[in-house]
Structures are given as structure tokens and as C-alpha cells.
Design a protein around this motif. Structure first.
Motif: not given
Ligand SMILES: Cc1cc2nc3c(=O)[nH]c(=O)nc-3n(C[C@H](O)[C@H](O)[C@H](O)COP(=O)(O)O)c2cc1C
Length: 195
Positions: A9-24, A37-46
Motif C-alpha cells: 500500500s506504499s505510495i513511495s514507489g522505489p523509495d518505499s521501505v515496506s515494499r522490499p520487506l514485503v518482497a523479501e 507462489s505469490v499473488v500480489s495486490r498493489d493497493l497504491a497502483a490499483n
């Protein structure tokens, strides 16, 4: 195939702290067993739309006659609930935004909390019961006496502007403390009995 639902849900794109942690987390989860497998839901993009009727907060049988629900909205809600219900686990990126969570994440949660569907009753458990969830929740500032750098993120966003200062353990920045002290003394003057 077993899947992890990864919600961002981060709006910080490549600067996001949470996104790489979620990905890791998602990568580690996948690596821990076969057929994962992983199903992704990006609430900022969609972002999902806000609820527009209280009827969506209730199972169909619990709705009042005037609580009509748009079939497309009901379909979307069912899709969101099914997506969580089908997951083996969920990881959610939930950065602190204005002392709360991103509004897109709140809206997603509004869709998931449906009385009579995802809540448990005497005779049956809620549909989402028992699904493990991990919440990754960085924030920019410390709310105690620790170093802000240890609180999960760097000072960032609206709260780190030079003119607003650091928020202390009581949620007040330096200016807030000065203001509070002035108010306290002004209040003291008003209430002090005349000598
Ligand atoms: C809109 C917005 C509001 C924020 N509000 C707060 C806040 O109330 N308290 C805080 O400590 N940090 C706040 N921050 C900082 C973020 O919590 C911090 O940068 C965190 O790392 C954000 O995670 P992200 O980079 O994955 O978006 C805010 C940031 C943004 C963009």
C-alpha cells in the motif's frame, strides 16, 4: 498450488521501505517449500473503490430491504474475500501514514470485514479465520526516546520537515511542547486565585 497473498500500500514507489520487506518475506516464503507462489495486490497502483453502501458490510441475508447493493460492487468484494480466503498466508505492507494506515489499505479492509461472512458466529468460523498474517509496518519517526533510526525507517514525509521537528514519546514535537507549556502556564494564570 499454495499461494501467499502479498499486499502493498506504499505510495513511495522505489523509495518505499515496506515494499522490499514485503518482497523479501514473499521470496523467503516461496523458498521454504515446493509448489508455492505469490499473488500480489498493489493497493497504491490499483486502489479498490470505497464502500458506497452499508449493505456491503453485511452478508446478503442480514441486509435491510433498502440496502441495495450494486452487483459489480458485490462481485468485487467477493473477489477480494476469495483472494484472502484462498491464501495460505498473507503479508501486508502497512506503513504509518498520518498516525494511521494508508487509506487504500483501510478501504481494502473495509471490504474484507463483512458481518455474517468473515466474522465468526456460534455455529461457524469466519471465512478468514486461521489464515496467518504478517504486517510490515515501517514509520518515519520514533514515538519514544529511542533513536528514530531504530524505529523502522528514516525521518520522512510530512513529519520530518525542519520546521516540524521530531515527535517525542507523547506525540508532540518541540514546538508542540513549547505550545503545551505556554497553554499550561496561561491556564495557570487564569485559574490562580487573586492574592
Ligand atoms: C503521507 C505520509 C504520511 C506519513 N505519516 C507519518 C506519521 O504519521 N508518523 C510517522 O512516523 N511517519 C509518517 N510517515 C513516514 C512513513 O511512515 C515512513 O516513511 C515509512 O517508511 C513509509 O513506508 P513506505 O516507505 O513503505 O511508504 C508518513 C509518510 C507519508 C508519505
Amino acid at each position: 498450488m499454495t499461494y501467499l497473498l502479498a499486499v502493498d500500500s506504499s505510495i513511495s514507489g522505489p523509495d518505499s521501505v515496506s515494499r522490499p520487506l514485503v518482497a523479501e518475506f514473499a521470496d523467503s516464503w516461496c523458498a521454504a517449500g515446493p509448489d508455492r507462489s505469490v499473488v500480489s495486490r498493489d493497493l497504491a497502483a490499483n486502489p479498490v473503490p470505497h464502500l458506497t453502501t452499508a449493505g456491503l458490510h453485511y452478508a446478503e441475508v442480514l441486509r435491510r430491504p433498502h440496502e441495495s447493493v450494486d452487483p459489480a460492487a458485490a462481485d468485487l468484494q467477493r473477489e477480494l474475500i476469495d483472494e484472502v480466503a484462498g491464501a495460505a498466508a498473507v503479508v501486508i505492507g502497512a506503513p504509518m501514514y498520518n498516525w494511521s494506515i494508508p487509506s487504500t489499505l483501510k478501504t481494502w479492509l473495509d471490504h474484507l470485514h463483512v458481518l455474517g461472512v468473515t466474522t465468526s458466529s456460534d455455529d461457524q468460523p469466519g471465512r478468514l479465520q486461521g489464515i496467518p498474517a504478517v504486517v510490515v509496518s515501517p514509520r518515519g519517526l520514533a514515538y519514544d526516546d529511542s533513536d528514530p533510526g531504530q524505529a523502522g525507517g528514516r525521518p520522512h514525509g510530512a513529519c520530518d520537515r525542519e520546521d516540524s521537528g521530531r515527535i517525542d514519546g507523547h506525540g508532540r514535537d518541540e514546538r508542540g511542547r513549547r505550545l503545551h507549556a505556554r497553554r499550561a502556564s496561561a491556564c495557570g494564570r487564569r485559574t490562580r486565585p487573586r492574592q
